[in-house]
Write an enzyme that holds these catalytic residues in place. Sequence first.
Site, mmCIF file in Angstrom:
data_model
loop_
_atom_site.group_PDB
_atom_site.id
_atom_site.type_symbol
_atom_site.label_atom_id
_atom_site.label_comp_id
_atom_site.label_asym_id
_atom_site.label_seq_id
_atom_site.Cartn_x
_atom_site.Cartn_y
_atom_site.Cartn_z
ATOM 1 N N HIS A 25 3.116 -12.769 -5.585
ATOM 2 C CA HIS A 25 2.014 -12.973 -4.647
ATOM 3 C C HIS A 25 1.528 -14.435 -4.664
ATOM 4 C CE1 HIS A 25 -1.618 -11.861 -2.351
ATOM 5 N NE2 HIS A 25 -1.068 -10.669 -2.184
ATOM 6 N N ARG A 59 0.800 -1.214 0.000
ATOM 7 C CA ARG A 59 0.000 0.000 0.000
ATOM 8 C C ARG A 59 0.838 1.272 0.000
ATOM 9 N NH1 ARG A 59 -2.370 -4.157 2.269
ATOM 10 N NH2 ARG A 59 -4.609 -4.457 2.029
ATOM 11 N N GLU A 81 5.267 -12.360 0.861
ATOM 12 C CA GLU A 81 5.579 -11.353 -0.151
ATOM 13 C C GLU A 81 6.895 -10.669 0.223
ATOM 14 O OE1 GLU A 81 1.911 -8.919 -0.591
ATOM 15 O OE2 GLU A 81 1.038 -10.589 0.551
ATOM 16 N N HIS A 117 -0.948 -2.772 -4.501
ATOM 17 C CA HIS A 117 -0.464 -3.815 -5.417
ATOM 18 C C HIS A 117 -0.485 -3.430 -6.895
ATOM 19 C CE1 HIS A 117 0.260 -6.509 -2.237
ATOM 20 N NE2 HIS A 117 -0.870 -7.184 -2.207
ATOM 21 N N TYR A 132 0.431 -17.963 -3.468
ATOM 22 C CA TYR A 132 -0.163 -18.532 -2.255
ATOM 23 C C TYR A 132 0.338 -19.959 -2.074
ATOM 24 C CZ TYR A 132 -3.722 -14.840 -1.721
ATOM 25 O OH TYR A 132 -4.377 -13.653 -1.512
#
Length: 344
Positions: free
Chosen positions: A180, A82, A308, A110, A182
Site C-alpha cells: 500500500h 474489501r 495496489e 485490508h 503511496y
Amino acid sequence: MASVTSEKFGKTQDGQDVTRYVFTNKNNLVVKIMDYGGTITDILVPDKAGNVTDICPGFDSLQGYEANPIYMGAIIGRFADRIANGTFILDGVKYQLNCMDLNESGHFLHGGKKGFDKMVWKSHLEGSKLVLKYVSADGEEGFPGELTTTVTYELTDDNELNLTYTATTTKATPLNLTNHVYFNIAGHDNGSLDNHMATVNADTYLPMSDSYIPTGEVRKVDGLPQDMRQPSRLGDRIPNIPGGVGFVCYYILDNKGEKKFAARFEASGRFMECYTTEPGLMFYTGYYLNNTGKNGAHYGRYSAFCLETQQYPDNVHHDNFPNSILRPGETYKQSTTYKFGASS
C-alpha cells in the site's frame, strides 16, 4: 545491484525491535524499508540534474506508522481490499472475519483490525535482497489455516524496485496480498496530484457500490473518465470521476499472469512505472488522506496515490471473478516492479 545497510528504527508499543534497511544503487536512488509491516518509508529519486526528491509519503518515526491507520507503505494481508460483510463460505463452512469499524459499513478491509501491516516480520538479507517472513496463525482475523508468507525486496541498478511474494497454507484460505505504498512523483510534500500525467494500461474496470464493494459487473472504460489508456492529467480527471471522491477504481489488466506494463506516472521531471503479474490494480488518489507526515508535511486530499496490484476485490462472492483461494500443497506467487527515473 544496490548496496544495503541496516539501522534501528525504534521499538513497537509492545517492545519489539524494528529494523530499517537502506538500499542505494549506482544511480543514487535510495529506498528504505522496515520490517514493521514490510513498510516502504522512503523512495529518493534523482532527476536529470541530479536533484534528489523523496516521492514516498510517510512518517518520521515508527510511532507515526503505528498511530495512523492508513496502511502507508505496508504489506496488506491476508486479504487486500474489501470482503462484503466480512463473511465468506469456503468448502461449505461459513467464516466471520474481524471487520473494521462502521466507517467501512461493516465490511472487512485490508487484513482486518490487525493485519500484516501491523506485524513485525522476521527479516534477513540474502546478498542484496531483503527477505521478510511472517507466519499468520490459523484463525488469525478469522481466516482458516496457518499461512506462511515471504516477501522479497530488491533494488536494481536499472532503478527497479522488485517485490516478490510467495505463500503456503495448512488449510484452504482466501489470499490477496499487495503493498500500500503511496506516491507523489513531484515530492512527498508537494501537496497535489494535479500535474501528474497518468497512464493505466486497462480496457476494463469493476464498478463499485457506495461502500466500494464490486457490483459484479465488468465494464469497458471506453468513453468514460476512467479511461486512462492515454497519458492524462490527473487534475483534469479527478473531478470528473463519478462519486465525487476521485479514483477508487479497480482496473483489470490483461496480463494472464505474466509480468507486464500496468501504469506510468510522471511529474516534475521524474517518472514511475508499474509492472505486475497480478490480474488488476486498485488506483486510489487519496481522497481520505488527512495526516501530518515527514518533516511536518501535510498529506491532504488528493496529495498522493496508491497502485495496489492485487487480485479482484471481494472475489469470494463473485463466481465470475478469478478466485484467489490458496489450498494446501499449492504455492501463491506474485511479482510487482516499480521502475523510477528522470524524464524531460
